[in-house]
Motif scaffolding. Structure first.
Motif, mmCIF file in Angstrom:
data_model
loop_
_atom_site.group_PDB
_atom_site.id
_atom_site.type_symbol
_atom_site.label_atom_id
_atom_site.label_comp_id
_atom_site.label_asym_id
_atom_site.label_seq_id
_atom_site.Cartn_x
_atom_site.Cartn_y
_atom_site.Cartn_z
ATOM 1 N N LEU A 53 0.879 -1.168 0.000
ATOM 2 C CA LEU A 53 0.000 0.000 0.000
ATOM 3 C C LEU A 53 0.913 1.214 0.000
ATOM 4 N N ILE A 54 0.949 1.940 -1.121
ATOM 5 C CA ILE A 54 1.889 3.047 -1.253
ATOM 6 C C ILE A 54 1.143 4.350 -1.518
ATOM 7 N N GLY A 55 1.823 5.457 -1.267
ATOM 8 C CA GLY A 55 1.249 6.781 -1.474
ATOM 9 C C GLY A 55 2.003 7.796 -0.640
ATOM 10 N N ALA A 56 1.737 9.052 -0.896
ATOM 11 C CA ALA A 56 2.420 10.127 -0.173
ATOM 12 C C ALA A 56 2.002 10.148 1.295
ATOM 13 N N ASN A 57 2.802 10.819 2.133
ATOM 14 C CA ASN A 57 2.407 11.039 3.523
ATOM 15 C C ASN A 57 1.070 11.760 3.548
ATOM 16 N N VAL A 67 -2.222 1.926 -4.847
ATOM 17 C CA VAL A 67 -1.684 3.283 -4.756
ATOM 18 C C VAL A 67 -2.782 4.194 -4.214
ATOM 19 N N MET A 68 -2.469 4.930 -3.118
ATOM 20 C CA MET A 68 -3.459 5.807 -2.491
ATOM 21 C C MET A 68 -3.112 7.272 -2.693
ATOM 22 N N ARG A 69 -4.149 8.088 -2.841
ATOM 23 C CA ARG A 69 -4.024 9.540 -2.837
ATOM 24 C C ARG A 69 -5.312 10.109 -2.286
ATOM 25 N N ARG A 70 -5.168 11.075 -1.350
ATOM 26 C CA ARG A 70 -6.334 11.727 -0.745
ATOM 27 C C ARG A 70 -7.381 10.725 -0.247
ATOM 28 N N GLY A 71 -6.910 9.650 0.367
ATOM 29 C CA GLY A 71 -7.818 8.702 0.993
ATOM 30 C C GLY A 71 -8.518 7.754 0.058
ATOM 31 N N ARG A 72 -8.111 7.707 -1.191
ATOM 32 C CA ARG A 72 -8.714 6.803 -2.160
ATOM 33 C C ARG A 72 -7.634 5.982 -2.855
ATOM 34 N N VAL A 73 -8.002 4.809 -3.304
ATOM 35 C CA VAL A 73 -7.115 4.026 -4.158
ATOM 36 C C VAL A 73 -7.259 4.555 -5.579
ATOM 37 N N ILE A 74 -6.155 5.066 -6.128
ATOM 38 C CA ILE A 74 -6.212 5.652 -7.466
ATOM 39 C C ILE A 74 -5.627 4.723 -8.530
ATOM 40 N N ALA A 75 -4.933 3.666 -8.123
ATOM 41 C CA ALA A 75 -4.388 2.701 -9.063
ATOM 42 C C ALA A 75 -4.108 1.411 -8.322
ATOM 43 N N GLU A 76 -4.199 0.323 -9.032
ATOM 44 C CA GLU A 76 -3.816 -0.962 -8.470
ATOM 45 C C GLU A 76 -3.325 -1.850 -9.595
#
Length: 241
Positions: free
Chosen positions: A45-49, A209-218
């Protein structure tokens, strides 16, 4: 980008988040998350802080209650707390190292109820350190102790939040390699939050891949790696929830 079927995808479904909303005090941080982990599978599970990764992990572990949707662990969709899920076979390594600094390595293991032989079988590096206070161990040694203690409980599902935090790349590779071995040799399912993206792609089967609390790619690790620059641009474009 959607996931393709990996070899691990035929294993027992250990974790199934469906339409999960998570947050604090009624305020939603993560929305509409669909995340699965199967036996023998390592999922990153990856993404920005600030993307909501740790909030997701806390909810999956049972530390905070979902605000919507479901979290099914071992086929049971309930709101059981972490202690109950741990008895069923879940181990959770939090972002903060959970060793007791004033106790020796051996006493940390004794307190956790795991055997020295089991732990040193996972990390032989710890055997010469059994009489040393945990507070005098290096950061990497403390994290080895933490991870070995979690795996020595023989979990079916491992959750690990930032194993690599503040550690050198070679130590990160060692820790992630042990997780991969646990999946391959013992059928452990693992969900890893990880900032060392290139390192985790070497051991993970699939990635969310997460951004702003959502999965945007997998996708599979190979799929994400092939498009890594655009994926990183997407999730780094906004670092807040």
């Amino acid at each position: 980008m959607t996931a393709t079927t990996s070899e691990a995808a035929t294993g027992e479904l250990l974790l199934d988040c469906a339409g999960l909303n998570a947050g604090y005090g009624g305020a939603v941080v993560c929305r509409d998350l669909d995340i699965q982990v199967r036996a023998g599978e390592v999922v990153a599970l990856i993404g920005a802080n600030g993307a909501g990764k740790s909030t997701t992990m806390l909810t999956v572990a049972g530390e905070i209650a979902p605000l919507g949707g479901t979290v099914s662990v071992f086929g049971s969709a309930d709101r059981a707390p972490l202690a109950t899920r741990a008895r069923r076979g879940l181990s959770y390594v939090t972002e903060e190292r959970s060793v007791i600094m004033g106790l020796t390595t051996a006493d940390n293991l004794k307190l956790a109820g795991v055997s020295v032989d089991a732990v040193c079988g996972i990390f032989p590096e710890l055997r010469p350190l059994l009489t040393r206070q945990a507070g005098l161990l290096s950061g990497g040694e403390q994290q080895m102790l933490t991870l070995a203690r979690a795996l020595a409980r023989e979990p079916r599902l491992l959750l690990a939040d930032e194993l690599s935090l503040g550690l050198a790349p070679q130590i990160v590779a060692r820790l992630l390699g042990v997780v991969r071995s646990a999946a391959d040799e013992r059928g452990v399912g693992a969900l890893l939050v990880e900032q060392h993206v290139r390192q985790v792609l070497k051991v993970a089967d699939r990635v969310y891949v997460m951004r702003r609390g959502r999965v945007i790619a997998e996708g599979t690790s190979a799929e994400i790696a092939a498009d890594l620059e655009s994926v990183q641009r997407a999730y780094l474009s906004t670092a807040t929830d």
